[in-house]
Design a protein around this motif. Structure first.
Motif, PDB file in Angstrom:
ATOM      1  N   ILE A   1      25.954 -28.278 -75.519  1.00  0.00           N
ATOM      2  CA  ILE A   1      26.547 -29.607 -75.474  1.00  0.00           C
ATOM      3  C   ILE A   1      26.861 -29.950 -74.024  1.00  0.00           C
ATOM      4  CG2 ILE A   1      28.964 -28.866 -75.775  1.00  0.00           C
ATOM      5  CD1 ILE A   1      29.243 -31.343 -77.685  1.00  0.00           C
ATOM      6  N   HIS A   2      27.000 -31.237 -73.742  1.00  0.00           N
ATOM      7  CA  HIS A   2      27.327 -31.710 -72.396  1.00  0.00           C
ATOM      8  C   HIS A   2      28.654 -32.448 -72.456  1.00  0.00           C
ATOM      9  CE1 HIS A   2      22.987 -31.256 -72.628  1.00  0.00           C
ATOM     10  NE2 HIS A   2      22.887 -31.280 -71.308  1.00  0.00           N
ATOM     11  N   PRO A   3      29.567 -32.190 -71.531  1.00  0.00           N
ATOM     12  CA  PRO A   3      30.831 -32.946 -71.551  1.00  0.00           C
ATOM     13  C   PRO A   3      30.642 -34.438 -71.353  1.00  0.00           C
ATOM     14  CG  PRO A   3      30.659 -31.583 -69.557  1.00  0.00           C
ATOM     15  CD  PRO A   3      29.562 -31.162 -70.477  1.00  0.00           C
ATOM     16  N   ASN A   4      29.479 -34.856 -70.793  1.00  0.00           N
ATOM     17  CA  ASN A   4      29.246 -36.298 -70.655  1.00  0.00           C
ATOM     18  C   ASN A   4      28.960 -36.965 -72.004  1.00  0.00           C
ATOM     19  OD1 ASN A   4      26.703 -35.184 -70.997  1.00  0.00           O
ATOM     20  ND2 ASN A   4      25.763 -36.207 -69.255  1.00  0.00           N
ATOM     21  N   GLU A   5      28.753 -36.156 -73.059  1.00  0.00           N
ATOM     22  CA  GLU A   5      28.604 -36.717 -74.396  1.00  0.00           C
ATOM     23  C   GLU A   5      29.948 -37.129 -74.983  1.00  0.00           C
ATOM     24  OE1 GLU A   5      25.523 -34.708 -76.958  1.00  0.00           O
ATOM     25  OE2 GLU A   5      25.719 -33.143 -75.418  1.00  0.00           O
TER      26      GLU A   5
ATOM     27  N   GLU B   1      30.069 -41.542 -60.290  1.00  0.00           N
ATOM     28  CA  GLU B   1      31.176 -42.076 -61.087  1.00  0.00           C
ATOM     29  C   GLU B   1      31.241 -41.411 -62.464  1.00  0.00           C
ATOM     30  OE1 GLU B   1      28.737 -43.751 -59.655  1.00  0.00           O
ATOM     31  OE2 GLU B   1      29.414 -45.635 -58.773  1.00  0.00           O
ATOM     32  N   THR B   2      30.072 -41.106 -63.022  1.00  0.00           N
ATOM     33  CA  THR B   2      30.031 -40.408 -64.310  1.00  0.00           C
ATOM     34  C   THR B   2      30.547 -38.981 -64.153  1.00  0.00           C
ATOM     35  OG1 THR B   2      28.177 -41.755 -65.083  1.00  0.00           O
ATOM     36  CG2 THR B   2      28.525 -39.635 -66.188  1.00  0.00           C
ATOM     37  N   GLY B   3      30.197 -38.342 -63.033  1.00  0.00           N
ATOM     38  CA  GLY B   3      30.715 -37.002 -62.771  1.00  0.00           C
ATOM     39  C   GLY B   3      32.227 -36.967 -62.743  1.00  0.00           C
TER      40      GLY B   3
ATOM     41  N   LYS C   1      29.943 -29.063 -56.036  1.00  0.00           N
ATOM     42  CA  LYS C   1      30.286 -29.366 -54.644  1.00  0.00           C
ATOM     43  C   LYS C   1      31.017 -30.698 -54.542  1.00  0.00           C
ATOM     44  CE  LYS C   1      28.209 -28.912 -50.069  1.00  0.00           C
ATOM     45  NZ  LYS C   1      26.935 -28.634 -49.332  1.00  0.00           N
ATOM     46  N   LEU C   2      30.632 -31.661 -55.386  1.00  0.00           N
ATOM     47  CA  LEU C   2      31.242 -32.981 -55.382  1.00  0.00           C
ATOM     48  C   LEU C   2      32.673 -32.929 -55.907  1.00  0.00           C
ATOM     49  CD1 LEU C   2      30.535 -36.023 -54.852  1.00  0.00           C
ATOM     50  CD2 LEU C   2      29.927 -36.158 -57.285  1.00  0.00           C
ATOM     51  N   TYR C   3      32.870 -32.180 -56.997  1.00  0.00           N
ATOM     52  CA  TYR C   3      34.187 -32.057 -57.624  1.00  0.00           C
ATOM     53  C   TYR C   3      34.465 -30.578 -57.923  1.00  0.00           C
ATOM     54  CZ  TYR C   3      33.270 -37.029 -58.518  1.00  0.00           C
ATOM     55  OH  TYR C   3      32.957 -38.361 -58.378  1.00  0.00           O
ATOM     56  N   PRO C   4      34.880 -29.782 -56.929  1.00  0.00           N
ATOM     57  CA  PRO C   4      35.094 -28.339 -57.131  1.00  0.00           C
ATOM     58  C   PRO C   4      36.065 -28.017 -58.263  1.00  0.00           C
ATOM     59  CG  PRO C   4      35.164 -28.892 -54.792  1.00  0.00           C
ATOM     60  CD  PRO C   4      35.135 -30.189 -55.531  1.00  0.00           C
ATOM     61  N   GLN C   5      37.012 -28.919 -58.529  1.00  0.00           N
ATOM     62  CA  GLN C   5      37.999 -28.667 -59.569  1.00  0.00           C
ATOM     63  C   GLN C   5      37.350 -28.528 -60.943  1.00  0.00           C
ATOM     64  OE1 GLN C   5      41.002 -27.960 -58.842  1.00  0.00           O
ATOM     65  NE2 GLN C   5      41.786 -27.729 -60.933  1.00  0.00           N
ATOM     66  N   ILE C   6      36.166 -29.120 -61.113  1.00  0.00           N
ATOM     67  CA  ILE C   6      35.495 -29.059 -62.412  1.00  0.00           C
ATOM     68  C   ILE C   6      35.095 -27.629 -62.761  1.00  0.00           C
ATOM     69  CG2 ILE C   6      33.032 -29.392 -61.796  1.00  0.00           C
ATOM     70  CD1 ILE C   6      33.048 -31.661 -63.952  1.00  0.00           C
ATOM     71  N   VAL C   7      34.881 -26.811 -61.738  1.00  0.00           N
ATOM     72  CA  VAL C   7      34.597 -25.384 -61.945  1.00  0.00           C
ATOM     73  C   VAL C   7      35.893 -24.613 -62.131  1.00  0.00           C
ATOM     74  CG1 VAL C   7      33.556 -23.319 -60.947  1.00  0.00           C
ATOM     75  CG2 VAL C   7      32.475 -25.547 -60.576  1.00  0.00           C
ATOM     76  N   LYS C   8      36.872 -24.931 -61.312  1.00  0.00           N
ATOM     77  CA  LYS C   8      38.130 -24.175 -61.327  1.00  0.00           C
ATOM     78  C   LYS C   8      38.884 -24.305 -62.648  1.00  0.00           C
ATOM     79  CE  LYS C   8      38.787 -24.593 -56.309  1.00  0.00           C
ATOM     80  NZ  LYS C   8      39.611 -25.183 -55.222  1.00  0.00           N
ATOM     81  N   ILE C   9      38.775 -25.475 -63.298  1.00  0.00           N
ATOM     82  CA  ILE C   9      39.589 -25.683 -64.503  1.00  0.00           C
ATOM     83  C   ILE C   9      39.159 -24.817 -65.680  1.00  0.00           C
ATOM     84  CG2 ILE C   9      40.308 -28.025 -63.899  1.00  0.00           C
ATOM     85  CD1 ILE C   9      38.196 -29.132 -65.771  1.00  0.00           C
ATOM     86  N   ILE C  10      37.924 -24.312 -65.656  1.00  0.00           N
ATOM     87  CA  ILE C  10      37.500 -23.478 -66.794  1.00  0.00           C
ATOM     88  C   ILE C  10      37.934 -22.022 -66.616  1.00  0.00           C
ATOM     89  CG2 ILE C  10      35.464 -24.968 -67.025  1.00  0.00           C
ATOM     90  CD1 ILE C  10      33.820 -22.330 -66.432  1.00  0.00           C
TER      91      ILE C  10
ATOM     92  N   LEU D   1      34.841 -34.937 -65.235  1.00  0.00           N
ATOM     93  CA  LEU D   1      35.976 -34.122 -64.792  1.00  0.00           C
ATOM     94  C   LEU D   1      37.272 -34.557 -65.452  1.00  0.00           C
ATOM     95  CD1 LEU D   1      37.521 -32.148 -62.910  1.00  0.00           C
ATOM     96  CD2 LEU D   1      37.451 -33.938 -61.152  1.00  0.00           C
ATOM     97  N   GLN D   2      37.530 -35.857 -65.465  1.00  0.00           N
ATOM     98  CA  GLN D   2      38.831 -36.357 -65.900  1.00  0.00           C
ATOM     99  C   GLN D   2      38.954 -36.570 -67.403  1.00  0.00           C
ATOM    100  OE1 GLN D   2      39.171 -39.926 -63.508  1.00  0.00           O
ATOM    101  NE2 GLN D   2      40.032 -38.814 -61.755  1.00  0.00           N
ATOM    102  N   GLU D   3      37.815 -36.793 -68.093  1.00  0.00           N
ATOM    103  CA  GLU D   3      37.866 -37.115 -69.512  1.00  0.00           C
ATOM    104  C   GLU D   3      37.093 -36.124 -70.394  1.00  0.00           C
ATOM    105  OE1 GLU D   3      36.748 -41.226 -70.152  1.00  0.00           O
ATOM    106  OE2 GLU D   3      37.613 -41.811 -68.224  1.00  0.00           O
ATOM    107  N   GLY D   4      35.822 -35.897 -70.061  1.00  0.00           N
ATOM    108  CA  GLY D   4      34.981 -35.050 -70.908  1.00  0.00           C
ATOM    109  C   GLY D   4      35.401 -33.588 -70.926  1.00  0.00           C
ATOM    110  N   MET D   5      35.606 -33.007 -69.754  1.00  0.00           N
ATOM    111  CA  MET D   5      35.960 -31.584 -69.684  1.00  0.00           C
ATOM    112  C   MET D   5      37.299 -31.272 -70.352  1.00  0.00           C
ATOM    113  SD  MET D   5      33.607 -29.613 -68.309  1.00  0.00           S
ATOM    114  CE  MET D   5      34.282 -28.249 -67.368  1.00  0.00           C
TER     115      MET D   5
END
Length: 315
Positions: free
Chosen positions: A233-237, A26-28, A60-69, A32-36
């Protein structure tokens, strides 16, 4: 090309929940939706190119998180396959390390369509086999060493991390026997910045006033030896999960380790999360912008500084 004032802003992307002190899918999704998006917007605001280290798991869980950068021109790099405590590179066997490195590389390359040559170990945990495993797995750049950082007992693998105190401060070609030492291996080490305290998002959030002193010291050092600034830095911050009832997960069976590495550390690490962290990060970026630093990816830095020579391969 030789540029003396370089700032490397790097990002570790994983499913770690700072609020709950554990890994959560859920944090991942919130990453994806907020931190990145927040992180990418601040980089676009200042026209910054950065390096993102993804765990194979979140990719692998959220491939879009790689694609958006990729559309923003950032670099995709590996943060290992998993961020689980038991998968620390300081305790896995050589064979296990190679497996994790190859799997992560394959996942990220399949998603991005680009060769992945950079690595940063989860929690910066490495051992004497990690350099050889990186070579075996086709990597060329590592950024897992934080030279002259002193973690004492506040992080996992703290005893092995004492080797940071004697590690070279400037980027270097590593020994094939150890990432902590200079040598002639194909691996280039780009150490994270530290002044005993690490220069990264956690320190920035917990000790914002000390971080101001820290970035001035690092700028002074750069004026002397041209050492690049390497921030992590981590986007989860940049996300806030405080609307959920908190319970701190216990990751260690030892009382002493639980007290310092889980309980106390978890209490400290939730300070200034979310938009407060973004404001503090904006301040750090502005400081180096005003000092006329150039913001590039770790790969670009290595290409420019080491002339593309990486053993038998070119970056």
């Amino acid at each position: 090309m030789s540029v003396k004032k370089i700032c490397l802003l790097t990002n570790d992307v994983e499913t770690t929940s700072i609020w709950f002190n554990c890994l959560r899918d859920e944090t991942g999704l919130k990453v994806l939706q907020e931190g990145m998006p927040l992180l990418l917007d601040i980089y676009s605001k200042y026209n910054i190119k950065s390096t993102f280290y993804f765990t194979g798991y979140i990719a692998k869980l959220y491939p879009q998180i790689v694609k958006i950068i990729l559309k923003r021109g950032h670099e995709v790099a590996s943060h290992g396959l998993s961020h689980k405590k038991e998968h620390g590179f300081d305790q896995m066997s050589y064979k296990q390390q190679v497996h994790h490195l190859r799997e992560s590389k394959m996942i990220l390359e399949d998603i991005s369509g680009k060769e992945v040559i950079g690595f940063r170990a989860p929690a910066l945990r490495v051992n004497e086999d990690t350099g050889k495993a990186l070579i075996e797995s086709g990597y060329l750049i590592d950024s897992s060493i934080a030279s002259q950082r002193f973690d004492w007992f506040m992080s996992f693998g703290g005893r092995k991390k004492l080797k940071w105190l004697s590690s070279p401060r400037l980027p270097y070609r590593t020994s094939s026997e150890s990432l902590f030492k200079k040598g002639n291996s194909p691996i280039i080490e780009v150490p994270l910045s530290a002044t005993l305290l690490p220069y990264l998002g956690t320190t920035m959030r917990i000790f914002p006033l000390l971080t101001r002193l820290q970035h001035r010291l690092l700028n002074l050092e750069n004026s002397i030896n041209h050492k690049p600034i390497v921030f992590d830095i981590h986007p989860n911050e940049l996300i806030d999960e405080s609307n959920e009832t908190r319970s701190i997960s216990r990751r260690s069976d030892q009382l002493f380790a639980y007290l310092f590495q889980d309980l106390i550390r978890a209490q400290l690490k939730v300070k200034n999360l979310g938009h407060k962290a973004l404001d503090l990060y904006d301040r750090e970026i502005k400081y180096f912008m005003q000092k006329n630093y150039q913001f590039i990816t770790v790969r670009e830095y290595v290409e420019n500084t080491f002339n593309g020579s990486q053993g038998n391969r070119s970056v």
